[in-house]
Design a protein around this motif. Structure first.
Motif, PDB file in Angstrom:
ATOM      1  N   ARG A   1     145.681   2.677  72.767  1.00 45.57           N
ATOM      2  CA  ARG A   1     144.950   1.508  73.243  1.00 45.57           C
ATOM      3  C   ARG A   1     143.476   1.831  73.353  1.00 45.57           C
ATOM      4  O   ARG A   1     142.607   1.035  73.082  1.00 45.57           O
ATOM      5  CB  ARG A   1     145.504   1.137  74.619  1.00 45.57           C
ATOM      6  CG  ARG A   1     146.057  -0.269  74.632  1.00 45.57           C
ATOM      7  CD  ARG A   1     146.726  -0.537  75.918  1.00 45.57           C
ATOM      8  NE  ARG A   1     145.756  -0.683  77.006  1.00 45.57           N
ATOM      9  CZ  ARG A   1     146.127  -0.975  78.234  1.00 45.57           C
ATOM     10  NH1 ARG A   1     147.382  -1.151  78.533  1.00 45.57           N
ATOM     11  NH2 ARG A   1     145.239  -1.096  79.178  1.00 45.57           N
TER      12      ARG A   1
ATOM     13  N   ASP B   1     135.704   2.576  80.361  1.00 44.31           N
ATOM     14  CA  ASP B   1     135.018   1.440  80.978  1.00 44.31           C
ATOM     15  C   ASP B   1     134.072   0.801  79.953  1.00 44.31           C
ATOM     16  O   ASP B   1     133.058   1.401  79.563  1.00 44.31           O
ATOM     17  CB  ASP B   1     134.214   1.963  82.187  1.00 44.31           C
ATOM     18  CG  ASP B   1     133.633   0.847  83.025  1.00 44.31           C
ATOM     19  OD1 ASP B   1     133.171  -0.146  82.442  1.00 44.31           O
ATOM     20  OD2 ASP B   1     133.632   0.983  84.264  1.00 44.31           O
ATOM     21  N   PRO B   2     134.380  -0.429  79.521  1.00 40.22           N
ATOM     22  CA  PRO B   2     133.581  -1.005  78.428  1.00 40.22           C
ATOM     23  C   PRO B   2     132.119  -1.210  78.790  1.00 40.22           C
ATOM     24  O   PRO B   2     131.234  -1.000  77.954  1.00 40.22           O
ATOM     25  CB  PRO B   2     134.275  -2.343  78.137  1.00 40.22           C
ATOM     26  CG  PRO B   2     135.179  -2.610  79.274  1.00 40.22           C
ATOM     27  CD  PRO B   2     135.461  -1.317  79.970  1.00 40.22           C
TER      28      PRO B   2
ATOM     29  N   SER C   1     135.541  12.520  79.655  1.00 39.39           N
ATOM     30  CA  SER C   1     135.511  11.662  78.472  1.00 39.39           C
ATOM     31  C   SER C   1     134.144  11.652  77.788  1.00 39.39           C
ATOM     32  O   SER C   1     133.901  10.816  76.919  1.00 39.39           O
ATOM     33  CB  SER C   1     135.889  10.232  78.869  1.00 39.39           C
ATOM     34  OG  SER C   1     134.854   9.673  79.659  1.00 39.39           O
TER      35      SER C   1
END
Ligand SMILES: NC(=O)c1ccc[n+]([C@@H]2O[C@H](COP(=O)([O-])OP(=O)(O)OC[C@H]3O[C@@H](n4cnc5c(N)ncnc54)[C@H](OP(=O)(O)O)[C@@H]3O)[C@@H](O)[C@H]2O)c1
Lengths: 224, 309
Positions: B10, B64-65, B94
């Motif tokens: 995802r 987190d977009p 990340s």
């Protein structure tokens, strides 16, 4: 780490407060409206704790166990591990906590040994559980993170740990309390330290939950 | 410690969608508006801007977009200002994936000088970890691989030397920080063929000036200065103090610039790598890689001024 004195507490944190608090926002957005179901199930557990009957132990233990597995997967593994690799070592402990709840609560003849009579331990246990269910979600809006950042029982680790500590201190005999309280207490300490290093509001809440749990267990009256 | 993403997770899908969205919103990267001062890596034709970009904490934003786009904007400003070297590590959560997201969104693979690290106690795991990191960045190969904090350094350096010989990496190095293990750093610098060392150096953490910086110059080893702002502690400490009236002489208009000018003007330092979440800060930082830079006497005056505060 021979030269440990050269480290500051913040050297051990690898993400910012903003990233951490936004985890809860994104988690809530992704899960909505599961919050309503989680709160309803939490209410059911509270009712079972207030009016224990045969079968209450199983219900409480099973719902809490499900919550520990769900939080391990949906919050820790999917959201927290990507920004904090150390958390991957805690995921198995969350699953172990679920197993302990099942073993103690659902397979023993008298389950968690939930009390029916009022005592300090039962009172403090209920305070912890009730706070986790209806109090803790308001911390986020109170400290300016908005209701979207609310930490809901069954979906996020802190209120789940508080609630489980509450149930654990009600359980008898004492061996069951310690069995069920060790992992939630460990989580509360880790969470408190994390929030303190991030300089986040409410860092004292998780350690306070542990102190209350110990108090409940060691209060003279509580020797059952 | 290698993070392996499943073929189509995802997260990957989200990254892909976000990259497409970002490409639609962000203008294509312009030719650098200015050219920062560079320093040549000894024995090579590689010239690196004197200010790079770190990624510890600042780029560790998960999936987190909103924050991914903020990091991409920081990278866009960095490249537009002529920046090239970005530093990361598998230790930084990340961050590597965030850099990969930004590079893809900005189509900046040919702009970046990709500096990463190997960070595992198991030498056998090194190659797999490096490959996992490379996939996170999405680069064909790393420009620089460093042994993070000297962890299992002997065996990792063997791996990196073999990779360099076969063209899988251009340069190799070792890192430390906070002034730790300088004796061991010195030993390795004397005995191993290194292109770079990375260490903490700033206007108050000056231990490296005694042995490591002179040795790097002597042996033609590039130096990357980490923690230029002591993870911002230094800037906070100085924030309410006045800049000296002569800061204009060295081209510094803020404490951040004052500190960076001090670091990059050391003759042994190739570049400093401040990390930031802010576009205005990355511009301010890159702008220090320009004349005037303080000379020896001015550097001494700068250090004395900070000490006097
Ligand atoms: N052992 C190792 O290999 C090692 C160890 C440490 C660090 N490193 C590398 O070195 C890099 C830099 O070190 P660091 O990240 O620890 O700390 P740093 O670069 O000294 O400080 C980063 C902080 O400085 C602030 N900042 C940046 N530019 C600013 C400006 N112009 N004005 C005001 N504040 C500014 C940033 O806040 P804002 O977001 O608000 O700008 C950020 O919080 C790391 O990211 C990492 O890549 C490597």
């Amino acid at each position: 780490m021979g030269d440990w004195w050269t480290y500051h507490p913040e050297d051990f944190l690898m993400f910012s407060e903003r990233v951490y608090t936004r985890l809860f926002m994104l988690h809530n957005q992704a899960l909505w409206p599961a919050q309503l179901l989680a709160l309803a199930l939490g209410g059911l557990v509270l009712f079972a704790l207030l009016h224990p009957r045969p079968g209450s132990s199983r219900l409480v233990a099973a719902l809490l166990a499900m919550a520990w597995v769900f939080v391990a997967w949906s919050f820790l593994w999917q959201r927290y591990v990507p920004i904090n690799w150390g958390i991957r070592y805690l995921v198995p402990l969350f699953v172990l906590q679920a197993l302990l709840l099942i073993i103690v609560g659902a397979t023993r003849r008298d389950g968690l040994g939930l009390p029916t009579r009022w005592s300090v331990s039962r009172g403090l246990g209920l305070v912890l559980f009730t706070y986790a269910l209806v109090g803790h979600p308001f911390v986020a809006p109170l400290v300016g993170r908005g209701l979207t950042g609310a930490e809901i029982i069954g979906l996020t680790p802190d209120p789940l740990a508080f609630a489980t500590l509450g149930v654990a201190v009600m359980a008898s005999p004492a061996g069951r309390t310690w069995t069920l309280a060790a992992i939630p207490a460990l989580w509360c300490l880790i969470s408190g330290v994390t929030l303190a290093i991030l300089d986040a509001a409410g860092a004292w809440l998780p350690p306070l939950a542990v102190v209350l749990a110990l108090l409940a267990r060691w209060w003279p009256e509580a020797r059952r | 410690m290698a993070h392996r993403a499943p073929p189509l997770s995802r997260r990957l899908l989200l990254h892909g969608l976000l990259s497409v969205a970002a490409m639609a919103v962000l203008p294509p990267l312009a030719v650098p508006a200015s050219s920062p001062l560079t320093r040549r890596l000894s024995g090579t034709d590689v010239h690196l801007p004197r200010v790079g970009l770190g990624s510890w904490i600042t780029f560790n934003v998960g999936s987190d977009p909103v924050l991914l786009e903020e990091c991409t904007a920081v990278m866009a400003a960095f490249f537009t200002a002529g920046g090239r070297l970005i530093d990361s590590s598998p230790m930084y959560g990340s961050s590597q994936a965030t850099i990969g997201h930004g590079l893809a969104a900005l189509d900046a693979m040919d702009r970046v000088y990709a500096a990463d690290k190997v960070w595992t106690t198991s030498p056998a795991e090194g190659p797999a970890q490096i490959e996992a990191s490379r996939r996170e960045w999405g680069v064909p190969r790393f420009d620089l691989l460093q042994v993070h904090n000297l962890l299992a350094w002997e065996r990792h350096l063997e791996t990196l030397q073999a990779m360099k010989a076969s063209g899988e990496v251009r340069h190799l190095g070792i890192t430390t920080s906070h002034g730790r293990r300088h004796d061991r750093m010195e030993h390795i610098m004397r005995h191993a063929p290194l292109d770079f060392v990375q260490l903490t150096y700033n206007i108050v953490d000056r231990e490296a000036e005694r042995r490591l910086l002179p040795l790097a110059r002597e042996r033609g080893i590039g130096v990357i200065a980490n923690r230029p702002f002591q993870q911002k502690r230094l800037i906070r400490r100085l924030a309410d103090k006045p800049l000296p009236p002569w800061s204009g002489e060295i081209g510094a208009t803020s404490w951040a610039q004052f500190i960076l000018k001090f670091i990059i003007s050391h003759p042994a330092v190739t570049c400093a790598i401040p990390a930031t979440t802010r576009v205005d800060h990355v511009r301010e930082n890159l702008a220090t890689a320009s004349d005037p830079l303080p000379d020896h006497g001015q550097r001494r005056r700068m250090a004395e001024y900070v000490r006097s505060l």
